[in-house]
Design a protein around this motif. Structure first.
Motif, PDB file in Angstrom:
ATOM      1  N   ALA A 150       0.832  -1.205   0.000  1.00  0.00           N
ATOM      2  CA  ALA A 150       0.000   0.000   0.000  1.00  0.00           C
ATOM      3  C   ALA A 150       0.865   1.253   0.000  1.00  0.00           C
ATOM      4  O   ALA A 150       0.581   2.223  -0.719  1.00  0.00           O
ATOM      5  N   GLU A 153       2.619   1.643  -3.451  1.00  0.00           N
ATOM      6  CA  GLU A 153       1.648   2.117  -4.440  1.00  0.00           C
ATOM      7  C   GLU A 153       1.346   3.597  -4.231  1.00  0.00           C
ATOM      8  O   GLU A 153       1.244   4.373  -5.192  1.00  0.00           O
ATOM      9  N   CYS A 181      -4.062   7.972  -1.140  1.00  0.00           N
ATOM     10  CA  CYS A 181      -3.864   6.717  -1.866  1.00  0.00           C
ATOM     11  C   CYS A 181      -3.538   5.577  -0.902  1.00  0.00           C
ATOM     12  O   CYS A 181      -4.013   4.449  -1.078  1.00  0.00           O
ATOM     13  N   GLU A 185      -5.667   2.139  -0.618  1.00  0.00           N
ATOM     14  CA  GLU A 185      -5.032   0.839  -0.815  1.00  0.00           C
ATOM     15  C   GLU A 185      -5.265  -0.082   0.380  1.00  0.00           C
ATOM     16  O   GLU A 185      -5.474  -1.288   0.216  1.00  0.00           O
ATOM     17  N   PHE A 188      -8.944  -1.226   0.061  1.00  0.00           N
ATOM     18  CA  PHE A 188      -9.106  -2.143  -1.069  1.00  0.00           C
ATOM     19  C   PHE A 188      -8.463  -3.498  -0.772  1.00  0.00           C
ATOM     20  O   PHE A 188      -9.038  -4.549  -1.071  1.00  0.00           O
ATOM     21  N   ALA A 192     -10.174  -7.140  -0.920  1.00  0.00           N
ATOM     22  CA  ALA A 192      -9.637  -8.166  -1.816  1.00  0.00           C
ATOM     23  C   ALA A 192      -9.271  -9.437  -1.062  1.00  0.00           C
ATOM     24  O   ALA A 192      -9.402 -10.547  -1.597  1.00  0.00           O
ATOM     25  N   GLU A 211     -10.742  -5.637 -11.032  1.00  0.00           N
ATOM     26  CA  GLU A 211     -10.184  -5.319  -9.715  1.00  0.00           C
ATOM     27  C   GLU A 211      -9.684  -3.878  -9.687  1.00  0.00           C
ATOM     28  O   GLU A 211      -9.876  -3.165  -8.698  1.00  0.00           O
ATOM     29  N   ASN A 212      -9.039  -3.459 -10.759  1.00  0.00           N
ATOM     30  CA  ASN A 212      -8.551  -2.078 -10.820  1.00  0.00           C
ATOM     31  C   ASN A 212      -9.708  -1.082 -10.812  1.00  0.00           C
ATOM     32  O   ASN A 212      -9.608  -0.004 -10.211  1.00  0.00           O
ATOM     33  N   ARG A 215     -10.851  -0.855  -7.325  1.00  0.00           N
ATOM     34  CA  ARG A 215      -9.895  -0.012  -6.594  1.00  0.00           C
ATOM     35  C   ARG A 215     -10.189   1.466  -6.859  1.00  0.00           C
ATOM     36  O   ARG A 215     -10.127   2.298  -5.950  1.00  0.00           O
ATOM     37  N   ASP A 216     -10.533   1.785  -8.106  1.00  0.00           N
ATOM     38  CA  ASP A 216     -10.836   3.176  -8.450  1.00  0.00           C
ATOM     39  C   ASP A 216     -12.064   3.681  -7.691  1.00  0.00           C
ATOM     40  O   ASP A 216     -12.130   4.865  -7.322  1.00  0.00           O
ATOM     41  N   ARG A 219     -10.791   4.546  -4.312  1.00  0.00           N
ATOM     42  CA  ARG A 219      -9.963   5.758  -4.374  1.00  0.00           C
ATOM     43  C   ARG A 219     -10.826   7.007  -4.538  1.00  0.00           C
ATOM     44  O   ARG A 219     -10.540   8.052  -3.937  1.00  0.00           O
TER      45      ARG A 219
END
Length: 260
Positions: A150, A153, A181, A185, A188, A192, A211-212, A215-216, A219
């Motif tokens: 995390a 990222e 962020c 993370e 998320f 997950a 998955e992305n 995540r968005d 975010r």
């Protein structure tokens, strides 16, 4: 002996009372009747979340993704779920505090907890980020993989347009981006980790894409939630107390997701 009388019938014949409850107790040498066991046990707390997540992974429908996130947040207790990330908030807060110290120094080298961040100047960005993560989120800490990934990222998100680590590029805005962020993370990653087999029938490339997108969603919520919290600080995050800011934003993100 032999003088006991039958118990009166239960009014209304309540289904909650077993049939043998209206009978005399058996003699000591006779086996006791077995208690009735419900046919249906309570559903697992995250079963609804996993159903919604399976639907989302299969269809890509953002509404299903929001439902999955909402069910997860409610199952975890809403804002109270941030307590699960308390240690991560402290660990990540230390790394973010180091970044904030660089921002406050306006490009000058600073030493935080015995670590001279000036030694990272000019080094490839990936190498510098790895050094920061190793220093402030060392291997062996609780939730090691989640916290380290995390933070990495978050730093890449905030500094990714720089080929090398530049102290002058670390601004208050960079610290804010990295903080938000990092929270997203953490949340998320928690979701997950509970996804079970929701993506087992989805092609790997599609699963990564969805998955992305999930995540968005997290975010976007973190960005919106963090704005008033950060504005309260004047737009600049002081090195001291950043772990508290991380915890506050995390709690607010879970609270927002409970409405989904």
């Amino acid at each position: 002996m032999g003088t006991s009388q039958s118990k009166p019938s239960t009014p209304g014949g309540s289904p909650l009372v077993a049939p043998w409850a209206d009978q005399d107790p058996p003699a000591p040498d006779q086996p006791q009747p077995a208690l009735a066991v419900p046919d249906v046990l309570p559903a697992a707390p995250l079963s609804g979340m996993r159903r919604a997540l399976r639907e989302y992974m299969g269809t890509g429908d953002p509404a299903a993704g929001r439902r999955a996130l909402g069910r997860y947040a409610r199952a975890m207790g809403g804002p109270r779920a941030s307590a699960r990330h308390a240690r991560a908030a402290r660990t990540g807060g230390a790394a973010l505090s180091a970044l904030a110290s660089v921002a406050r120094a306006n490009g000058a080298a600073v030493v935080v907890a015995g670590f001279d961040l000036g030694t990272l100047a000019g080094r490839p960005l990936e190498e510098a980020i790895t050094a920061i993560v190793d220093q402030f989120c060392p291997p062996g800490i609780l939730d090691e993989d989640v916290v380290r990934s995390a933070m990495a990222e978050a730093l890449f998100e905030a500094l990714g347009d720089q080929p090398v680590f530049d102290l002058n590029a670390v601004t208050d805005h960079v610290v804010v981006v990295a903080t938000v962020c990092f929270v997203a993370e953490l949340v998320f990653a928690a979701v997950a980790s509970e996804q079970g087999k929701s993506a087992e029938n989805v092609p790997p490339a599609v699963a990564v894409q969805r998955e992305n997108a999930l995540r968005d969603l997290v975010r976007a919520a973190a960005d919106e939630i963090a704005t008033p919290i950060i504005q309260r600080t004047g737009g600049a995050l002081a090195p001291a107390g950043l772990d508290g800011i991380v915890a506050e934003i995390t709690s607010a993100v879970y609270g927002e997701m409970t409405r989904w």
